[in-house]
Structures are given as structure tokens and as C-alpha cells.
Scaffold this motif. Structure first.
Motif, short mmCIF file in Angstrom:
data_model
loop_
_atom_site.label_atom_id
_atom_site.label_comp_id
_atom_site.label_asym_id
_atom_site.label_seq_id
_atom_site.Cartn_x
_atom_site.Cartn_y
_atom_site.Cartn_z
N MET A 1 0.91 -1.21 0.10
CA MET A 1 0.15 0.06 0.00
C MET A 1 0.83 1.12 -0.08
O MET A 1 0.46 2.29 -0.70
N VAL A 2 1.87 1.09 0.81
CA VAL A 2 2.80 2.54 0.80
C VAL A 2 3.23 3.00 -0.33
O VAL A 2 3.26 4.05 -0.60
N PRO A 3 3.97 1.96 -1.22
CA PRO A 3 4.32 2.47 -2.72
C PRO A 3 3.23 3.31 -3.32
O PRO A 3 3.43 4.16 -4.15
N VAL A 4 2.02 2.57 -3.52
CA VAL A 4 1.10 3.03 -4.31
C VAL A 4 0.56 4.49 -3.71
O VAL A 4 0.43 5.39 -4.44
N TYR A 5 0.43 4.63 -2.27
CA TYR A 5 0.09 5.79 -1.87
C TYR A 5 1.12 6.95 -1.97
O TYR A 5 0.72 8.06 -2.18
N ALA A 6 2.45 6.45 -1.80
CA ALA A 6 3.54 7.50 -2.07
C ALA A 6 3.49 8.03 -3.36
O ALA A 6 3.65 8.98 -3.79
N LEU A 7 3.28 7.09 -4.30
CA LEU A 7 3.53 7.51 -5.79
C LEU A 7 2.25 8.30 -6.20
O LEU A 7 2.48 9.38 -6.92
N MET A 8 0.96 8.13 -5.83
CA MET A 8 -0.30 8.83 -6.02
C MET A 8 -0.28 10.30 -5.24
O MET A 8 -0.60 11.28 -5.95
N SER A 9 0.45 10.16 -4.12
CA SER A 9 0.68 11.54 -3.27
C SER A 9 1.72 12.30 -4.18
O SER A 9 1.53 13.60 -4.31
N PHE A 10 2.92 11.67 -4.62
CA PHE A 10 3.82 12.49 -5.36
C PHE A 10 3.36 13.18 -6.68
O PHE A 10 3.50 14.21 -7.05
N LEU A 11 2.70 12.14 -7.41
CA LEU A 11 2.08 12.67 -8.55
C LEU A 11 1.09 13.70 -8.42
O LEU A 11 0.96 14.70 -9.36
N SER A 12 0.04 13.83 -7.35
CA SER A 12 -0.74 14.82 -7.16
C SER A 12 -0.01 16.07 -6.69
O SER A 12 -0.47 17.10 -7.08
N ALA A 19 -4.75 15.87 -9.66
CA ALA A 19 -4.86 15.10 -8.60
C ALA A 19 -6.06 14.46 -8.16
O ALA A 19 -5.99 13.20 -7.54
N ILE A 20 -7.11 14.79 -8.82
CA ILE A 20 -8.41 14.07 -8.41
C ILE A 20 -8.36 12.66 -9.02
O ILE A 20 -9.02 11.89 -8.78
N TYR A 21 -7.59 12.62 -10.35
CA TYR A 21 -7.61 11.34 -11.16
C TYR A 21 -6.54 10.41 -10.40
O TYR A 21 -6.84 9.30 -10.11
N PHE A 22 -5.47 10.98 -9.69
CA PHE A 22 -4.57 10.41 -8.93
C PHE A 22 -5.18 9.73 -7.53
O PHE A 22 -5.17 8.77 -7.36
N ASN A 23 -6.08 10.40 -7.23
CA ASN A 23 -6.80 10.20 -5.93
C ASN A 23 -7.78 8.99 -6.06
O ASN A 23 -8.04 8.05 -5.29
N SER A 24 -8.46 9.13 -7.24
CA SER A 24 -9.42 8.19 -7.69
C SER A 24 -8.75 6.99 -7.92
O SER A 24 -9.46 5.89 -7.43
N LEU A 25 -7.65 6.91 -8.51
CA LEU A 25 -7.14 5.46 -8.57
C LEU A 25 -6.48 5.10 -7.44
O LEU A 25 -6.64 3.77 -6.87
N ARG A 26 -6.15 6.04 -6.41
CA ARG A 26 -5.77 5.45 -5.20
C ARG A 26 -6.91 4.76 -4.24
O ARG A 26 -7.11 3.89 -3.56
N GLU A 27 -7.98 5.34 -4.31
CA GLU A 27 -9.19 5.12 -3.84
C GLU A 27 -9.96 3.60 -4.26
O GLU A 27 -10.40 2.77 -3.70
N ILE A 28 -9.75 3.40 -5.94
CA ILE A 28 -9.91 1.95 -6.27
C ILE A 28 -9.15 1.01 -5.68
O ILE A 28 -9.33 -0.27 -5.44
N TYR A 29 -7.62 1.39 -5.47
CA TYR A 29 -6.94 0.55 -4.78
C TYR A 29 -7.09 0.02 -3.74
O TYR A 29 -7.14 -1.01 -3.13
#
Length: 189
Positions: A1-12, A19-29
Motif C-alpha cells: 500500500m505504501v508505494p501506491v499511496y506514495a506514488l499517488m501523493s507524489f504525482l498529485s 490530483a483528483i484522478y490520482f486520488n481516484s486511482l488510490r481509492e479504487i486500489y
């Protein structure tokens, strides 16, 4: 989980317009992680059929801690296991639907992160998400309490706490950070 959350946060942070699209991917994950955790717990105990056989004839006594104090003892049978699975899976199904609705409303200008205005959809989607997520966690907790003896060799509590705290604290951070900023702006003016 941490790498996915970190990557989505960084990209956001780097691509804040998306950012909303990256957050959406994180939420589906996140929904996928909850499904996999429930599947892992069921696999550890031998699957739903093995759980039903192991728990045959047992009941869960009313408890203040589990908020079942006003209910009769709950029979730990196939129906109980199915309800626990449904409690977890409703979030797994609902979360991607909420993401799609969020993206549609965002495109129409009816969704803004952190805007709790009754004319914006953020408030209503947050309420639905919170209820759904709480039901999923409650179902997982009931499953754990019922199968505690079966799950003891695998010690799932630290894994559960770690996974759920990352998901839950991230959710509350995303929800309250914009609220905190708007309160700060209000106090400065």
C-alpha cells in the motif's frame, strides 16, 4: 500500500491539476486492498465452508463493544459469514461507483475536494463513503471476533490495524485538511 499511496501523493503534488484522478486511482486500489484482506482471512481459515463447519453451533454473545448489546445472540453459521462478506464487498463495489460519480460531477463543476457546501456533491459523497467504509470495517471486525480462534496462528490484528490505519487516516487527512485550510482562512480575515 505504501508505494501506491506514495506514488499517488507524489504525482498529485507534481501534477496538481490531475490530483483528483490520482486520488481516484488510490481509492479504487483501497477497495481492492480491503477485498484482498477479507479474501486472505478467509483463505487462512480454509474458506467459507471450513469456517461454517468450525463455527457450527456457536453464537456471538451480545456485546457493548461490538454494538450488538440490544440484539439476541448471533448464530455463527453460513448466513453470518455471508453477511460479513457482503459487508466488506459492498464497499468494494460501491467505491469504484463513487469514483465514477465523482469524476462525472467534477467534470460538471459540481464536485470540489473539501467543499462541504450543501450545493456541492462532496458532502454527500463523503457521507455515503463514510457509511460504506464503516460498514465494511464493522463486518471485518465481526468476522475477526467470530473467527479469532481460527485466525490466531496468523496474527492478523497487526496487519488489520496497519492496513486500516493507513487507509482510514489517509481518508480523514484528505477530508479534514481542506476543512482546516478553510478555517485558517476564515480566522485570518
Amino acid at each position: 500500500m505504501v508505494p501506491v499511496y506514495a506514488l499517488m501523493s507524489f504525482l498529485s503534488l507534481v501534477l496538481s491539476d490531475f490530483a483528483i484522478y490520482f486520488n481516484s486511482l488510490r481509492e479504487i486500489y483501497e477497495a481492492w486492498v480491503i477485498y484482498n484482506f477479507l479474501s486472505l482471512c478467509l483463505a487462512w481459515v480454509g474458506g467459507p465452508g471450513a469456517v461454517v463447519l468450525s463455527l457450527n453451533g456457536r453464537v456471538m454473545k451480545p456485546s457493548w463493544f461490538l454494538m450488538t448489546c440490544c440484539l439476541p445472540p448471533i448464530s455463527l453459521d453460513g448466513h453470518f459469514i455471508r453477511r460479513c462478506k457482503q459487508g466488506g464487498l459492498q464497499f468494494v463495489i460501491l467505491k469504484p461507483i463513487l469514483v465514477v460519480i465523482t469524476l462525472i460531477l467534477y467534470a460538471k463543476g459540481k464536485y470540489h475536494d473539501g467543499n462541504f457546501s450543501p450545493i456541492q456533491s462532496y458532502l454527500y459523497l463523503t457521507i455515503i463513503y463514510t457509511i460504506s467504509y464503516s460498514l465494511a470495517l464493522y463486518a471485518l471486525a465481526l468476522f475477526y471476533v467470530a473467527c479469532k480462534d481460527l485466525l490466531q496462528p496468523f496474527n492478523p490484528v497487526p496487519k488489520f490495524i496497519l492496513i486500516k490505519s493507513v487507509v482510514f487516516l489517509t481518508y480523514w487527512q484528505v477530508m479534514f485538511f481542506p476543512l482546516n485550510l478553510s478555517v485558517s482562512r476564515f480566522s485570518l480575515t
